[in-house]
Design a protein around this motif. Structure first.
Motif, PDB file in Angstrom:
ATOM      1  N   ILE A   1       6.669   9.963  -7.252  1.00  0.00           N
ATOM      2  CA  ILE A   1       6.179   8.660  -8.241  1.00  0.00           C
ATOM      3  C   ILE A   1       7.158   7.231  -7.873  1.00  0.00           C
ATOM      4  CG2 ILE A   1       6.969   7.800 -10.545  1.00  0.00           C
ATOM      5  CD1 ILE A   1       7.112  10.994 -11.691  1.00  0.00           C
ATOM      6  N   GLN A   2       6.018   6.167  -6.951  1.00  0.00           N
ATOM      7  CA  GLN A   2       6.437   5.204  -6.356  1.00  0.00           C
ATOM      8  C   GLN A   2       6.473   4.165  -7.511  1.00  0.00           C
ATOM      9  OE1 GLN A   2       5.549   4.472  -2.377  1.00  0.00           O
ATOM     10  NE2 GLN A   2       6.121   7.298  -2.033  1.00  0.00           N
ATOM     11  N   SER A   3       7.223   3.115  -7.748  1.00  0.00           N
ATOM     12  CA  SER A   3       6.990   2.144  -7.969  1.00  0.00           C
ATOM     13  C   SER A   3       6.035   0.735  -7.298  1.00  0.00           C
ATOM     14  CB  SER A   3       8.280   1.363  -8.418  1.00  0.00           C
ATOM     15  OG  SER A   3       9.228   0.636  -7.107  1.00  0.00           O
ATOM     16  N   PRO A   4       4.985  -0.015  -8.597  1.00  0.00           N
ATOM     17  CA  PRO A   4       5.001  -1.049  -7.857  1.00  0.00           C
ATOM     18  C   PRO A   4       5.992  -1.276  -6.844  1.00  0.00           C
ATOM     19  CG  PRO A   4       4.428  -0.983  -9.785  1.00  0.00           C
ATOM     20  CD  PRO A   4       5.554  -0.466  -9.682  1.00  0.00           C
ATOM     21  N   VAL A   5       5.386  -2.525  -5.332  1.00  0.00           N
ATOM     22  CA  VAL A   5       5.884  -3.160  -4.738  1.00  0.00           C
ATOM     23  C   VAL A   5       5.470  -4.995  -4.874  1.00  0.00           C
ATOM     24  CG1 VAL A   5       6.520  -3.910  -2.382  1.00  0.00           C
ATOM     25  CG2 VAL A   5       6.221  -1.780  -3.566  1.00  0.00           C
ATOM     26  N   SER A   6       6.866  -5.692  -4.997  1.00  0.00           N
ATOM     27  CA  SER A   6       5.863  -7.435  -4.991  1.00  0.00           C
ATOM     28  C   SER A   6       5.797  -7.457  -3.114  1.00  0.00           C
ATOM     29  CB  SER A   6       7.290  -8.626  -5.374  1.00  0.00           C
ATOM     30  OG  SER A   6       7.692  -7.458  -6.507  1.00  0.00           O
ATOM     31  N   THR A   7       4.706  -8.298  -3.268  1.00  0.00           N
ATOM     32  CA  THR A   7       4.137  -8.922  -2.428  1.00  0.00           C
ATOM     33  C   THR A   7       4.854 -10.482  -2.174  1.00  0.00           C
ATOM     34  OG1 THR A   7       2.134 -10.300  -3.500  1.00  0.00           O
ATOM     35  CG2 THR A   7       1.375  -7.911  -2.441  1.00  0.00           C
ATOM     36  N   ASP A   8       5.810 -10.586  -2.314  1.00  0.00           N
ATOM     37  CA  ASP A   8       5.859 -11.511  -1.486  1.00  0.00           C
ATOM     38  C   ASP A   8       7.457 -12.687  -2.546  1.00  0.00           C
ATOM     39  OD1 ASP A   8       6.787 -13.968  -0.434  1.00  0.00           O
ATOM     40  OD2 ASP A   8       4.970 -15.375  -1.465  1.00  0.00           O
ATOM     41  N   GLY A   9       8.544 -13.051  -1.877  1.00  0.00           N
ATOM     42  CA  GLY A   9       9.621 -13.364  -2.210  1.00  0.00           C
ATOM     43  C   GLY A   9      10.158 -12.502  -1.763  1.00  0.00           C
TER      44      GLY A   9
ATOM     45  N   THR B   1       2.585 -13.856 -15.676  1.00  0.00           N
ATOM     46  CA  THR B   1       2.645 -14.958 -16.304  1.00  0.00           C
ATOM     47  C   THR B   1       3.483 -15.734 -16.240  1.00  0.00           C
ATOM     48  OG1 THR B   1       3.590 -14.207 -18.623  1.00  0.00           O
ATOM     49  CG2 THR B   1       1.324 -14.372 -18.120  1.00  0.00           C
ATOM     50  N   VAL B   2       4.569 -16.025 -15.689  1.00  0.00           N
ATOM     51  CA  VAL B   2       6.009 -16.436 -15.437  1.00  0.00           C
ATOM     52  C   VAL B   2       5.895 -17.280 -13.892  1.00  0.00           C
ATOM     53  CG1 VAL B   2       6.948 -15.872 -17.515  1.00  0.00           C
ATOM     54  CG2 VAL B   2       6.762 -15.186 -15.648  1.00  0.00           C
ATOM     55  N   GLY B   3       4.779 -17.109 -13.351  1.00  0.00           N
ATOM     56  CA  GLY B   3       5.244 -17.131 -12.000  1.00  0.00           C
ATOM     57  C   GLY B   3       5.420 -16.380 -10.327  1.00  0.00           C
ATOM     58  N   GLN B   4       5.758 -14.949 -11.224  1.00  0.00           N
ATOM     59  CA  GLN B   4       6.267 -14.167 -10.236  1.00  0.00           C
ATOM     60  C   GLN B   4       5.207 -13.793  -9.221  1.00  0.00           C
ATOM     61  OE1 GLN B   4       9.679 -13.019  -9.824  1.00  0.00           O
ATOM     62  NE2 GLN B   4      10.422 -15.191 -11.688  1.00  0.00           N
ATOM     63  N   PRO B   5       6.178 -12.751  -8.012  1.00  0.00           N
ATOM     64  CA  PRO B   5       4.113 -13.202  -7.304  1.00  0.00           C
ATOM     65  C   PRO B   5       3.454 -11.950  -7.689  1.00  0.00           C
ATOM     66  CG  PRO B   5       6.859 -12.777  -6.199  1.00  0.00           C
ATOM     67  CD  PRO B   5       7.504 -13.243  -7.787  1.00  0.00           C
ATOM     68  N   GLY B   6       2.608 -11.600  -6.651  1.00  0.00           N
ATOM     69  CA  GLY B   6       1.952 -10.215  -7.012  1.00  0.00           C
ATOM     70  C   GLY B   6       2.889  -9.105  -6.237  1.00  0.00           C
ATOM     71  N   SER B   7       1.946  -7.944  -6.979  1.00  0.00           N
ATOM     72  CA  SER B   7       1.905  -6.680  -6.740  1.00  0.00           C
ATOM     73  C   SER B   7       1.606  -5.426  -5.852  1.00  0.00           C
ATOM     74  CB  SER B   7       3.403  -6.073  -7.593  1.00  0.00           C
ATOM     75  OG  SER B   7       2.535  -5.373  -8.693  1.00  0.00           O
ATOM     76  N   THR B   8       1.829  -4.719  -5.606  1.00  0.00           N
ATOM     77  CA  THR B   8       0.771  -3.705  -4.761  1.00  0.00           C
ATOM     78  C   THR B   8       1.253  -2.894  -6.298  1.00  0.00           C
ATOM     79  OG1 THR B   8       2.988  -2.546  -3.562  1.00  0.00           O
ATOM     80  CG2 THR B   8       0.990  -3.787  -2.481  1.00  0.00           C
TER      81      THR B   8
END
Length: 677
Positions: A469-477, A443-450
């Motif tokens: 157990i694997q964390s989500p990954v940002s798609t940009d930045g 909600t503050v403009g950070q990239p989306g994630s998988t």
């Protein structure tokens, strides 16, 4: 009527008239279109929506145009069809399609037909002005006529889904229509060109010989074959001035008159009557086939039923009280469906629907028949290679919690989601099963994630059973592609011990949660068993030893050792930046009462720090001192440094018969650096 032959002729005529009257009444009933709108589920329709976009994909019940049925709505544009085959024909072209898609793609389940478009312009874009006709889903041939012979025309096909959505056009193919040759001109054939007896009955078109072509009184009784004049050859309406009776006038018989058609049993009792388009039966109706446009069963307030239909649809509806169920089939849409309403008088009562069409079956269960109530619903569908079940907390909408279960021949999965966009997915394929979780969008403009995942598999190389157990990954930045994970590996015959692997840039161990908040005040502990220790190469000590001691006469200045005499060493700080430096030496200086010997160091790298007495090993006015000094320094975290040993001897000399400076090189002279946690 005493003449038996005449009586039999009249009876046969009566039978023919009865059948004719029955056919006329059947045609009249068929001409009256039944009011199928009355058979719909009142005040509602079932809608199947796309869980990603919210768009309506299928509507069961009332349609926007007021009709009733199960109608696909929208959908994805179909892929481009394969390239058609175009062949010339007299004043036209023959367009053939093999029922396949370009690039050998699989036909979607909602693919309906292809539209044929023809234009005289190359590179044209298909639109309503170029449309010629359609070829069904299975493929086929379509003739395009008339076209100008000798002119070049261009053909393209456009796929159309069951929801009416058009896709991309096919590749363009050209063709040139043939001209028509060998046909005699109008009026060129006269009676002299026609041989005697050349025109036979099969060569005369039906109805080509009309009444004005027949000479008056040319047809006599001898020209009419026995039995040739049947009821079908008579006029559509026969007006009777009296009644005709077939059967015993006092017993079993059928009568035709201005009252209509009546039938009596052997006792002379009326068993059926047909008049003014209505029929009444007092006995049983038995037959392998009963034809009609509307049948009504039962009487309210008890159970009732209606069966009605026309050339396009058949509907069967049953009702008891306010509870209603309906079965319908529609040839226009190619659908068959079942609808059930718990209370047709209540627009918010639960509703259910099931349908089948073109290789797909669907169903919907709604807590309310009214979409605006936004109550829970369940939808599902199945094709030859796919099955899916959707549960909605808010009537076919992803703006509330929802769940989806799906299966293909190679996988099974389930998704639980919220209106915020967060999801949890459970998936099983041929060789692994996993759970993934997708966080809600920023909600503050950070990239989306998988999504982040939890899944079980066999570790490559060791074949050890592993849970990851694997964390989500940002798609940009700057953080794109970076993932933290935890691998929990079991033992096997290839490796007889277990392994727990952490992978992250920063590992944080903190206090417990108390009422939802982290305890940041109470002391905690990381405890290892007696059998375990910590191996941290990043924090291993780095050491250098003096090889050659300084010699000569000294004047009290800081001097770096040559690398061959006391090698420089490199090290890297940890996250804290804190290091421990231990200097060990054995030396003395008795040249004066305040004579000194200092062994220190200088640092270069992330920061530069020169040698200083405050950070050195020191000996003053003593013949010989053997000791170690420990220093703690705060440097730049996670940074590279080079330590160069230095010395500073205030005065005196190591030469002559009575040297005043003594450096015991047989003792340990070293500097040890330890990057601390």
């Amino acid at each position: 009527m005493s003449d038996p032959r005449l009586r039999r002729q009249v009876e046969r005529l009566a039978d023919e008239l009865a059948r004719t009257q029955q056919e006329v009444q059947t045609l009249r009933r068929a001409a009256r279109r039944p009011q199928l709108g009355n058979s719909s589920i009142d005040s509602g329709a079932l809608e199947v929506r796309d869980p990603d976009t919210g768009a309506t994909r299928l509507r069961i019940g009332y349609q926007p145009d007021g009709s009733v049925g199960i109608i696909p709505d929208g959908g994805d544009p179909p892929p481009a069809p394969s390239t058609p085959v175009v062949a010339p024909a007299p004043v036209g072209l023959m367009v053939q399609w093999d029922g396949r898609l370009a690039h050998d793609l699989t036909l979607p389940a909602d693919f309906d037909h292809v539209s044929v478009h023809v234009s005289a312009s190359s590179g044209f874009i298909p639109d309503a002005s170029t449309f010629q006709g359609t070829i069904p889903r299975a493929g086929g041939l379509y003739p395009v006529v008339p076209l100008e012979p000798g002119e070049t025309y261009y053909v393209r096909l456009v796929g159309v889904g069951t929801g009416g959505v058009e896709g991309a056009p096919s590749e363009e193919v050209s063709g040139v229509p043939d001209s028509v040759g060998g046909v005699p001109g109008p009026g060129s054939i006269t009676e002299t060109e026609i041989a005697d007896d050349a025109v036979t009955s099969p060569k005369i078109r039906a109805l080509a010989v009309e009444a004005h072509h027949i000479v008056a009184e040319a047809i006599e009784a001898g020209h009419i074959k026995a039995g040739a004049v049947t009821a079908a050859k008579l006029a559509g309406e026969i007006v009777l001035a009296s009644r005709l009776i077939a059967g015993d006038p006092e017993a079993a018989r059928v009568e035709i008159g201005d009252f209509g058609l009546r039938g009596y049993n052997s006792a002379g009792q009326l068993v059926f009557a047909v008049a003014d388009g209505n029929a009444v039966f007092s006995g049983d109706i038995t037959g392998s086939r009963i034809v009609g446009s509307r049948f009504t069963l039962g009487t309210a307030p008890g159970p009732t039923g209606v069966i009605e239909g026309d050339s396009a649809a058949v509907v069967q509806r049953v009702q008891v009280g306010e509870t209603r169920a309906q079965i319908a089939a529609n040839s226009t849409s190619g659908q068959a469906n079942f609808l059930a309403a718990s209370d047709v008088s209540n627009p918010s009562a639960p509703l259910a629907g099931f349908a089948a069409q073109g290789g797909t079956v669907l169903f919907a269960l709604d807590s309310s028949a009214t979409v605006a109530d936004r109550l829970p619903s369940v939808t599902g569908q199945a094709t030859e290679s796919y099955a899916r079940l959707d549960l909605w907390s808010r009537r076919n909408s992803a703006d509330g919690p929802y769940a989806t279960l799906a299966a293909t021949p190679d996988s099974a999965s389930g998704v639980w989601g919220t209106a915020s966009g967060s999801q949890v997915r459970v998936e099983a394929v041929a060789d692994w099963v996993g759970i993934s979780a997708l966080p809600e969008p920023s909600t503050v403009g950070q990239p989306g994630s998988t999504p982040g995942t939890i899944y079980g598999f066999r570790r490559s190389g060791t074949d050890a059973p592993t849970l990851s157990i694997q964390s989500p990954v940002s798609t940009d930045g700057p953080g794109a592609g970076r993932r933290a994970y935890l691998h929990v590996e079991g033992a096997n015959t290839n490796r007889a011990h277990t392994v727990l692997t952490h992978a992250a840039r920063l590992h944080i161990i903190q206090g417990e949660l108390v009422d939802g908040s982290t305890d940041r005040t109470t002391d905690g502990c990381v405890q290892l068993a007696d059998t375990h220790s910590i191996s941290a190469p990043r924090h291993a000590p780095v050491r250098t030893d003096m090889v050659t001691a300084p010699s000569g006469t000294f004047g009290g200045t800081w001097t770096p050792f040559a690398n061959s005499a006391y090698p420089a060493i490199s090290f890297k700080t940890g996250w804290s930046g804190r290091v421990r430096v231990t200097i060990t030496a054995a030396a003395g200086n008795v040249n004066t009462a305040n004579a000194t010997v200092h062994f220190g160091f200088g640092l270069t790298g992330a920061s530069t720090i020169g040698p200083a007495v405050s950070r050195a090993w020191n000996a003053r006015s003593t013949a010989m001192q053997c000791a170690s000094r420990v220093l703690y320094m705060d440097l730049v975290a996670n940074a590279d440094y080079v330590l160069t040993p230095h010395y500073n001897i205030s005065s005196g000399s190591t030469t002559g018969s009575s040297p005043t400076v003594v450096i015991q090189d047989s003792y340990e002279h070293s500097i040890v650096v330890e990057p601390l946690i």
